[in-house]
Design an enzyme around this catalytic site. Structure first.
Site, mmCIF file in Angstrom:
data_model
loop_
_atom_site.group_PDB
_atom_site.id
_atom_site.type_symbol
_atom_site.label_atom_id
_atom_site.label_comp_id
_atom_site.label_asym_id
_atom_site.label_seq_id
_atom_site.Cartn_x
_atom_site.Cartn_y
_atom_site.Cartn_z
ATOM 1 C CB SER A 1 -1.007 0.007 1.151
ATOM 2 O OG SER A 1 -0.377 0.011 2.399
ATOM 3 C CB THR B 1 -3.274 -1.730 7.007
ATOM 4 O OG1 THR B 1 -1.905 -2.041 7.313
ATOM 5 C CG2 THR B 1 -4.115 -2.986 7.049
ATOM 6 C CG ASP B 2 1.594 0.881 5.767
ATOM 7 O OD1 ASP B 2 1.161 0.549 6.894
ATOM 8 O OD2 ASP B 2 2.740 0.614 5.376
#
Length: 323
Positions: A55, A88-89
């Site tokens: 991400s 998720t980042d």
């Protein structure tokens, strides 16, 4: 497309949920579903691999591709809902962008995992199961883009990653919209800000303006802003201390940016709480925009979209006040 209890389109982009080694997301979307075969018994699931990246490598081009695919899918009456698997980042950024440009009431759910598939206690399968169930539910329609991890359902506008633990995603000011309990969604509130069908932004964008985030710190000097201007950016989000405060040493450079036609948004590096307009800084006099409760990374996205509509600071402020 096969008709089942409800057709769910899963768009895979990579991320930790698909990561089989410390360096690369290598599991394809179809492989993610193999860990939860019972879903195929309940739903007609179609999987497409839109990207295969970590991400931090997500770009505006990925956002535009996702938005275009989701809007086409949402127009298909056989599609009940859409799930996006994502690292998720930057998950909160992709979700918020989609929240502003998807033009449908159908559920769009963005999901990831805090633990990779090979880790003890991996959470990807449980999160993906929740996401597919949520995307297929009638109760999820019309609520904007949703984020689900750790059995919590969040609004894309409010949620942010706060830690590296399983409960990483929080909506600190307002709390989650609901929870997944025994495989069913329970909702307790709605997001009142404009999104999806009610947002001011079109679905057919092919490019986005360039907006930078500048992080304030003790002793910050004006060159951090003059360098942004020289690089040709269209706008800047100031991640200020406290309530988005602007040091006296920075104000001349900031006002020069505005006079030269660049949008300047005051946000905060503090983790929660809205930025109050004309508090500490005379925003009206300087032509600044305030980010309300959006964190810097989400303020950047809203500013990018706002600049596709107008360069007038008052009109942009109105968009920040309503989205």
């Amino acid at each position: 497309m096969k008709t089942h209890n409800g057709n769910v389109l899963v768009l895979a982009t990579g991320g930790s949920i698909a990561q089989t080694s410390p360096s690369d997301p290598t599991l394809a979307g179809e492989a993610l579903l193999e860990a939860i075969p019972e879903l195929r018994d309940k739903f007609g699931i179609v999987v497409e691999q839109v990207a295969q990246v970590s991400s931090p490598d997500i770009t505006a081009e990925h956002w535009l591709t996702l938005a275009s695919r989701i809007n086409r899918a949402a127009a298909d009456e056989e599609v009940q809902g859409i799930v996006v698997t994502h690292g998720t980042d930057t998950l909160e950024e992709t979700a918020f962008f989609l929240n502003l440009v998807v033009k449908s009431e159908k559920a769009v759910v963005v999901v990831g995992a805090m633990r990779r598939p090979y880790a003890l206690g991996a959470d990807g399968a449980a999160n993906l199961h929740d996401a597919v169930v949520l995307a297929s539910c009638q109760e999820a329609k019309g609520r904007g883009v949703l984020v689900v991890l750790n059995s919590e359902i969040h609004s894309a506008r409010d949620v942010t990653k706060t830690t590296f633990n399983l409960d990483a995603f929080k909506s600190r000011d307002l709390g989650p919209l609901g929870q997944m309990v025994n495989g069913r969604p329970f909702f307790y509130r709605r997001s009142e800000r404009k999104h999806t069908l009610c947002s001011a932004f079109p679905a057919n964008l092919d490019r986005l303006p360039h907006v930078a985030i500048v992080y304030s710190y003790a002793g910050v000097t004006p060159d951090v802003l003059t360098g942004i201007a020289a690089a040709g950016y269209d706008g800047v989000v100031w991640a200020g201390t406290g309530s988005g405060s602007l040091p006296k040493a920075i104000r001349p450079a900031a006002t020069t940016l505005v006079k030269n036609g660049m949008a300047f948004v005051r946000s905060s590096r503090v983790s929660s709480g809205p930025i109050k307009r004309n508090d500490e800084v005379d925003d009206d006099a300087f032509g600044f925009i305030t980010a309300d409760s959006l964190n810097p990374q989400k303020a950047r996205i809203l500013l990018m979209l706002a600049l596709t509509q107008t360069k007038d600071p008052l009109e942009i402020q109105s968009l920040f006040d309503s989205h």
